[in-house]
Design a protein around this motif. Sequence first.
Motif, PDB file in Angstrom:
ATOM      1  N   ARG A 196       0.981  -1.127   0.134  1.00 11.98           N
ATOM      2  CA  ARG A 196      -0.058   0.069   0.149  1.00 11.98           C
ATOM      3  C   ARG A 196       0.971   1.184  -0.059  1.00 11.98           C
ATOM      4  N   PRO A 197       0.353   2.341  -0.751  1.00 10.01           N
ATOM      5  CA  PRO A 197       1.237   4.095  -1.145  1.00 10.01           C
ATOM      6  C   PRO A 197       1.488   4.438   0.560  1.00 10.01           C
ATOM      7  N   SER A 198       0.460   3.779   1.914  1.00 14.26           N
ATOM      8  CA  SER A 198       0.809   4.670   3.220  1.00 14.26           C
ATOM      9  C   SER A 198       1.946   3.513   3.594  1.00 14.26           C
ATOM     10  N   GLY A 199       2.447   2.870   2.936  1.00  7.86           N
ATOM     11  CA  GLY A 199       3.355   2.037   3.614  1.00  7.86           C
ATOM     12  C   GLY A 199       5.148   2.659   2.669  1.00  7.86           C
ATOM     13  N   TRP A 200       5.140   3.450   2.011  1.00  6.39           N
ATOM     14  CA  TRP A 200       5.760   4.314   1.064  1.00  6.39           C
ATOM     15  C   TRP A 200       6.771   4.792   1.847  1.00  6.39           C
ATOM     16  N   ALA A 201       8.267   4.899   1.553  1.00  8.71           N
ATOM     17  CA  ALA A 201       8.561   6.152   2.107  1.00  8.71           C
ATOM     18  C   ALA A 201       8.390   7.247   1.133  1.00  8.71           C
ATOM     19  N   VAL A 202       7.377   8.972   1.519  1.00  8.76           N
ATOM     20  CA  VAL A 202       7.543   9.740   0.308  1.00  8.76           C
ATOM     21  C   VAL A 202       7.674  10.551   1.083  1.00  8.76           C
ATOM     22  N   ALA A 203       8.245  11.756   0.623  1.00 13.17           N
ATOM     23  CA  ALA A 203       8.859  13.154   0.427  1.00 13.17           C
ATOM     24  C   ALA A 203       7.433  13.884   0.773  1.00 13.17           C
ATOM     25  N   GLY A 204       6.618  13.924   2.134  1.00 13.30           N
ATOM     26  CA  GLY A 204       5.531  14.604   2.254  1.00 13.30           C
ATOM     27  C   GLY A 204       5.740  16.356   1.832  1.00 13.30           C
ATOM     28  N   GLU A 205       6.678  17.066   2.189  1.00 11.49           N
ATOM     29  CA  GLU A 205       6.084  18.629   1.484  1.00 11.49           C
ATOM     30  C   GLU A 205       5.903  18.391  -0.041  1.00 11.49           C
ATOM     31  N   HIS A 206       6.376  17.648  -0.517  1.00 15.44           N
ATOM     32  CA  HIS A 206       6.476  17.329  -1.635  1.00 15.44           C
ATOM     33  C   HIS A 206       5.098  16.941  -2.636  1.00 15.44           C
ATOM     34  N   LEU A 207       4.481  16.197  -1.998  1.00 21.09           N
ATOM     35  CA  LEU A 207       3.672  15.236  -1.921  1.00 21.09           C
ATOM     36  C   LEU A 207       2.112  15.837  -1.954  1.00 21.09           C
ATOM     37  N   ALA A 208       1.815  16.784  -0.619  1.00 24.70           N
ATOM     38  CA  ALA A 208       1.534  18.376  -0.126  1.00 24.70           C
ATOM     39  C   ALA A 208       1.506  18.880  -1.517  1.00 24.70           C
ATOM     40  N   GLU A 209       2.331  19.721  -1.859  1.00 25.99           N
ATOM     41  CA  GLU A 209       2.373  20.827  -2.616  1.00 25.99           C
ATOM     42  C   GLU A 209       1.711  20.489  -4.057  1.00 25.99           C
ATOM     43  N   ARG A 210       1.816  18.619  -4.380  1.00 26.58           N
ATOM     44  CA  ARG A 210       1.246  18.400  -5.554  1.00 26.58           C
ATOM     45  C   ARG A 210      -0.455  18.403  -5.251  1.00 26.58           C
ATOM     46  N   TYR A 211      -0.532  17.568  -4.139  1.00 24.89           N
ATOM     47  CA  TYR A 211      -1.919  18.175  -4.325  1.00 24.89           C
ATOM     48  C   TYR A 211      -3.047  19.398  -4.647  1.00 24.89           C
ATOM     49  N   GLN A 212      -2.037  20.619  -3.141  1.00 20.31           N
ATOM     50  CA  GLN A 212      -2.503  21.692  -3.993  1.00 20.31           C
ATOM     51  C   GLN A 212      -2.408  22.230  -5.158  1.00 20.31           C
TER      52      GLN A 212
END
Length: 399
Positions: A196-212
């Motif tokens: 599941r993506p929830s278990g991936w190590a992600v760049a949080g700031e990058h992901l938030a910016e993409r949603y915005q």
Amino acid sequence: MADGQGAALLRGVTSSPRATFLELFFDLVFVFALTRVSQRLIDDVSANPPDVLRQVAQTVVLFLALWMVWILTAWVTSRYEPERSPIQFVVVASMFASMVMAVALPRAFAERALPFALAYLAIQVGRPLLLTLALRGHPRRSVTRRILLWFTVGAVPWLLGALLPPAQEVLWTLALAWDYAGLALGWPVPRRGAARPSGWAVAGEHLAERYQQFFLIALGETVLVIGLTFSGAVFSSHAAFAFTLSFLTTALLWRIYFHRAGHVLAEAIRVARSPGVLGESASWTHLVIVAGVLLTGVGYELVIAHPHGGRTPTGWAVFVAGGPALFLTARARFEYEIFARVSRSRVVGVVLLLGLLPLAPLLPPVGLLGLSVAVLVGIAVADTARAHGRPLERPASPL
């Protein structure tokens, strides 16, 4: 050696958390794609009554296919280094195929079914295939192989639906359900479990910016609707008033989204105990937020073109008042994801907007839009009053 080459594709601690220019370039396709979705919804509303629900359901399927493409691309560029050539190739190729999907979308349930399906599958099968080859011996390859297998199986109903028009709606609905089930469950395969993506190590700031950024794309699409509709309409005081109310609604949606929760999303993901869990949850929330914005934009076109066209048809009210209600519902969930609470004004706003639906036949379209604006203004004022004189609230996600 192969493991090291694969590891070079993953984001490192020195990677910039900001979205790259290539990603912003990729988003331009979805500005166009969302206009095609809105126009198709407009055409759906104009269809014969027995066909309206069927046409709207078809458009929902196409929109969800577009969202699946965008969200997985966002997760890829948040997990992998977007400055690497293989990742850039994946993004550019996905961009071209997304453009094909957007061009085919208006007639995707007619003569352009095959181009739409082939473009979708080129992304969803081609992306994990290329990543699997690029990762070589890296352990991360097991995830891309799992995703590749899942989408390859799902390709069968997509292709059959494109080739068998009488069964297209059923087959494409099943295919989309399969794809979304894979995303929700982590593309499980026998003896290998799920990822599941929830278990991936992600760049949080990058992901938030993409949603915005995608939220802003949706708002940009509504601005296009407002401008194009008003510029093509007969200039009158009624149309000008509807134009003004429509723009005010868009500004209020922006204000309500970014008030605190939207501003601190990146921080919330960064400090979360499990950033992937919050990132995955926020992806589903933003899907509904964007859907609410799109429905609201369709309402703009209907009202500006017919501001005083008698009483408001019930179907129009679903867009004029129902769109903002859907947005607020998702925004309330978003607030809970960030702060573990829901403001009372959000709940009251949803109730009031839904209460306008049965009143729609008694009001002209511009009157219904005006009441919807009044509800949103009340929420914006309540937000400002609640925050006045208080220290900035810090994220406290329960996820």
